[in-house]
Design a protein around this motif. Structure first.
Motif, short mmCIF file in Angstrom:
data_model
loop_
_atom_site.label_atom_id
_atom_site.label_comp_id
_atom_site.label_asym_id
_atom_site.label_seq_id
_atom_site.Cartn_x
_atom_site.Cartn_y
_atom_site.Cartn_z
N LYS A 112 49.30 -8.57 1.29
CA LYS A 112 48.73 -9.32 2.40
C LYS A 112 49.79 -10.30 2.94
O LYS A 112 50.63 -10.78 2.20
CB LYS A 112 47.50 -10.09 1.90
N ASP A 113 49.72 -10.58 4.23
CA ASP A 113 50.62 -11.53 4.90
C ASP A 113 52.08 -11.11 4.84
O ASP A 113 52.98 -11.95 4.72
CB ASP A 113 50.43 -12.95 4.35
N GLU B 6 46.34 -3.98 8.22
CA GLU B 6 45.13 -4.62 8.75
C GLU B 6 44.82 -4.14 10.17
O GLU B 6 43.68 -3.84 10.51
CB GLU B 6 45.30 -6.14 8.71
N LEU B 7 45.85 -4.07 11.01
CA LEU B 7 45.65 -3.60 12.39
C LEU B 7 45.23 -2.13 12.42
O LEU B 7 44.32 -1.76 13.18
CB LEU B 7 46.93 -3.79 13.20
N PRO C 89 54.76 -8.03 6.87
CA PRO C 89 54.71 -7.17 8.07
C PRO C 89 53.93 -5.88 7.84
O PRO C 89 53.10 -5.50 8.68
CB PRO C 89 56.19 -6.89 8.34
N ASP D 191 50.21 -6.71 7.55
CA ASP D 191 49.63 -6.92 8.89
C ASP D 191 49.41 -5.58 9.59
O ASP D 191 48.39 -5.38 10.26
CB ASP D 191 50.55 -7.80 9.74
N LYS D 192 50.36 -4.67 9.43
CA LYS D 192 50.24 -3.34 10.03
C LYS D 192 49.02 -2.62 9.46
O LYS D 192 48.25 -2.00 10.19
CB LYS D 192 51.52 -2.54 9.76
#
Length: 118
Positions: free
Chosen positions: A28-29, A37-38, A31, A34-35
């Motif tokens: 988590k947190d 999660e998106l 790059p 984040d990818k």
């Protein structure tokens, strides 16, 4: 895969799934986190629009959970303190589930209450 717009085609969906697989265990947190999660959001949006999942009936949910747990009608009857005949009548739709039985199914077998109350 560049994440810059919603998923619109089955081909884009399949590419997104493959991309998600490559970053699935990302922290988590970061790059890649984040990818991930998106991608999860985009894939979830696409699936909700194109792959409607029919909610199980209470009886279907009970049968599925029994199968998953390897539970027979006799085993369920014994666990709940009910006769095998009564369980059979419920499974065959001849007898309604009592509130007490639905609470048991929810708490003991983990069947969601919203399914049992449908």
């Amino acid at each position: 895969m560049e994440i810059s717009r919603p998923i619109k085609t089955e081909e884009e969906y399949n590419k997104a799934l493959k991309e998600m697989e490559s970053v699935f265990h990302s922290a988590k947190d970061t790059p890649d986190g984040d990818k991930l999660e998106l991608l999860a959001l985009l894939i979830g949006d696409y699936e909700s629009k194109h792959y409607q999942i029919r909610q199980l009936s209470p009886i279907e949910a009970l049968k599925a959970e029994m199968e998953e747990q390897g539970l027979t009608q006799s085993g369920l009857a014994e666990r709940f303190g009910m006769s095998k005949g009564a369980i059979s009548e419920i499974i065959n739709g001849k007898k309604q589930m009592s509130v007490k039985f639905m609470k048991f199914l929810h708490k003991d077998l983990g069947i969601p209450a919203e399914i049992l109350l449908a």
